[in-house]
Design an enzyme around this catalytic site. Sequence first.
Site, PDB file in Angstrom:
ATOM      1  N   ASN A  68      66.708  26.294 -16.663  1.00  0.00           N
ATOM      2  CA  ASN A  68      65.517  26.584 -15.841  1.00  0.00           C
ATOM      3  C   ASN A  68      65.682  26.219 -14.618  1.00  0.00           C
ATOM      4  O   ASN A  68      65.906  25.003 -14.130  1.00  0.00           O
ATOM      5  CB  ASN A  68      64.247  26.199 -16.456  1.00  0.00           C
ATOM      6  N   GLU A  69      65.931  26.981 -13.529  1.00  0.00           N
ATOM      7  CA  GLU A  69      66.170  26.894 -12.199  1.00  0.00           C
ATOM      8  C   GLU A  69      67.305  25.712 -11.909  1.00  0.00           C
ATOM      9  O   GLU A  69      67.074  24.557 -11.236  1.00  0.00           O
ATOM     10  CB  GLU A  69      64.922  26.170 -11.480  1.00  0.00           C
ATOM     11  N   GLU A  94      53.547  26.278 -19.689  1.00  0.00           N
ATOM     12  CA  GLU A  94      54.131  24.978 -19.389  1.00  0.00           C
ATOM     13  C   GLU A  94      53.287  24.182 -19.497  1.00  0.00           C
ATOM     14  O   GLU A  94      52.073  24.107 -19.081  1.00  0.00           O
ATOM     15  CB  GLU A  94      55.034  25.115 -18.072  1.00  0.00           C
ATOM     16  N   CYS A 139      60.149  23.382 -15.240  1.00  0.00           N
ATOM     17  CA  CYS A 139      60.853  22.211 -14.739  1.00  0.00           C
ATOM     18  C   CYS A 139      60.680  20.958 -15.839  1.00  0.00           C
ATOM     19  O   CYS A 139      61.482  19.930 -16.079  1.00  0.00           O
ATOM     20  CB  CYS A 139      60.360  21.411 -13.621  1.00  0.00           C
TER      21      CYS A 139
HETATM   22  O1  AHR Z   1      55.541  26.940 -12.708  1.00  0.00           O
HETATM   23  C1  AHR Z   1      55.464  25.851 -11.879  1.00  0.00           C
HETATM   24  C2  AHR Z   1      57.095  25.500 -11.720  1.00  0.00           C
HETATM   25  O2  AHR Z   1      57.598  26.180 -10.864  1.00  0.00           O
HETATM   26  C3  AHR Z   1      58.006  25.463 -13.007  1.00  0.00           C
HETATM   27  O3  AHR Z   1      57.848  24.433 -13.645  1.00  0.00           O
HETATM   28  C4  AHR Z   1      59.239  25.639 -12.223  1.00  0.00           C
HETATM   29  O4  AHR Z   1      60.439  26.244 -13.147  1.00  0.00           O
HETATM   30  C5  AHR Z   1      59.000  26.307 -11.053  1.00  0.00           C
HETATM   31  O5  AHR Z   1      59.653  25.572  -9.991  1.00  0.00           O
END
Ligand code: AHR
Length: 634
Positions: free
Chosen positions: A365-366, A26, A233
């Site tokens: 994602n989440e 990321e 995120c």
């Molecule tokens: O890995 C860091 C963050 O942790 C990621 O962006 C998210 O998916 C999680 O909350």
Amino acid sequence: PDYTVTVDPDRTGPSINDRMYGVFFEDINLAADGGIYAELLRNRSFEFLPVDNPAYTGLTGWTTGAEGGGSGTATTVDDNARLNERNRTYLRLALASPDGGRYGVTNAGFHTGIALTAGARYDFSVWARTDAPDGTPLAVTLHDPNGQPLGGALTRTVRGDTWIRYAGTLTATRTTDAARLSVRAGGTGTLRLDMVSLFPRDTFKGRPNGLRRDLAEKVAALKPGFVRFPGGCLVNTGSHHGYDAASGWPRARSYQWKETVGPVETRATNANFWGYNQSYGLGYYEYLQFAEDIGAMPLPVVPALVTGCGQNRATHDEELLRRHIQDTLDLIEFATGPVTSTWGGLRAEMGHPAPFRLTHLAVGNEENLPDEFFANFVRFRSAIEAAYPGITVISNSGPDDAGVTFDRLWERNRATGVPMVDEHYYNSPTWFLQHNRRYDDYDRAGPKVFLGEYASQDNKLFNSLAEAAYMTGLERNADVVRLASYAPLLANVDEVQWRPDLIWFDNDESWGSTSYQVQKLFMNNVGDRVVPSRATGKVVRPQPITGAIGLSTWATSARYDDVRVTAPDGTVLFEDDFSTGADGWTPLANRGAWSVVDGGYVQSDTAAQDTLVKAAEIATSDYDLTVRATKLAG
Ligand code: AHR
């Protein structure tokens, strides 16, 4: 204690996915620009916006300057003269040096400056146009912060008032991590510049627009089975509604893969979730190419338009939802379609006519509003499965906060019969030791697990050991846990939004954490199948701590002194008086009073405290220990 481990090679346990262990990339902690993306200049296209950080402007990373009596003014502008619709802002220099001299800008790279290696070659390029009838002379130099030259100068004459790319190569004469690059112009008139770029010739596998070699090699050395990208995120936060009313152009928007492909000068820059602006120089093509280069399966994550990550908003815009579903289908076509297709054709133009081997894709994602997420997810899934039956569509379960939302998302995932669910958790090392059996009871007939993000919080040896122990539990349940990736992967020491991280770096060095070594050990040695085994002997059960400090007391932020941790047989595991030793205790360090927060966590980061954390963690999990200390205050 004596233990006997009985292994029965004739009994068959679950087979282990060859690709079980992978990496999660990321753009957090400056992982892309200023990290693995090898571009050396910061804000090369003058696009930075003050979203989340009012200090950002179009000139972030740049300073202006003159030489030899030259002068002028520099402004960043977004008007009809822009380079293109995505790369909108450019630098306008009003040159006022009729009698000689030059005026222009200097880029200081990331943090300490531009890293150069003596003798290495660097490719410079810039898009430019001028209204000066006889053209505008341009001089490009590498130098140190005091202006001393660090490489030969490059001269070009910009001609005509349409955008043209000018390029050349500079060779560094000294090794440094603090170089600057200056672009200065002579004469009068209006000179427009955009996409000022400096790339090391030596990238990973020599790819143009490629990756920083040392970092890419560290990832490759893990031999990951897959690469999950581009977030996190970062993927699903920001504005889904595209265009900001004030500027008419999206400012902080969710990740839109189409903005990240094609010629680099046509790609956008985005103010991302992690508080900085990212160029999309490292885009979908480069991710897919990197995964292929290191023999890993690409595993993209697309937003389902329900933001998690603290924002918890859902879109109810049908048109937008339809567009994102179509974008996802187009993404699969980009990765796997024939060269005769629209998006497969773009991939071919970019240099990869053969399809990439894309078999899995995660939606969300989440994204932890269960009703809203499922309303969108099922539509993504059915569209993808209808068009591409070979693709496994992975659902999400939000962050595992041990709460209702996680359970509700899992219920919906089971009820909907999704093939695989992405789980995320970041917990203490104790948690990892205590939850080794987490997957023993998962429903064997239910969705498989993709553990897309996990790490034990902190970057210490004990954390890594806890992760290694936990991974034996993942592997024992390899029939359920099919994929797992530690997170995050990369962190620039000068810009950290999240820790722990697997690989750390500055402008010219990089190193793996102890967790990196654990991941490498598992990834480099993936077994074929689990061989059932049994351990017998004295089993040490978790016990409450006895003595002056109990667990509840450790969980406060009180301050202590004179700490001793003793095992049942009287062995002193740890002691520290945090003074000079006048009271007869062995002084392991002279740290003064310290504070303990939340379950044995020590706030600062010192060697003695590492040991104490370790002792506290052990004390709260597996051993019957005596902990003595003098409470100072709080
Ligand atoms: O890995 C860091 C963050 O942790 C990621 O962006 C998210 O998916 C999680 O909350």
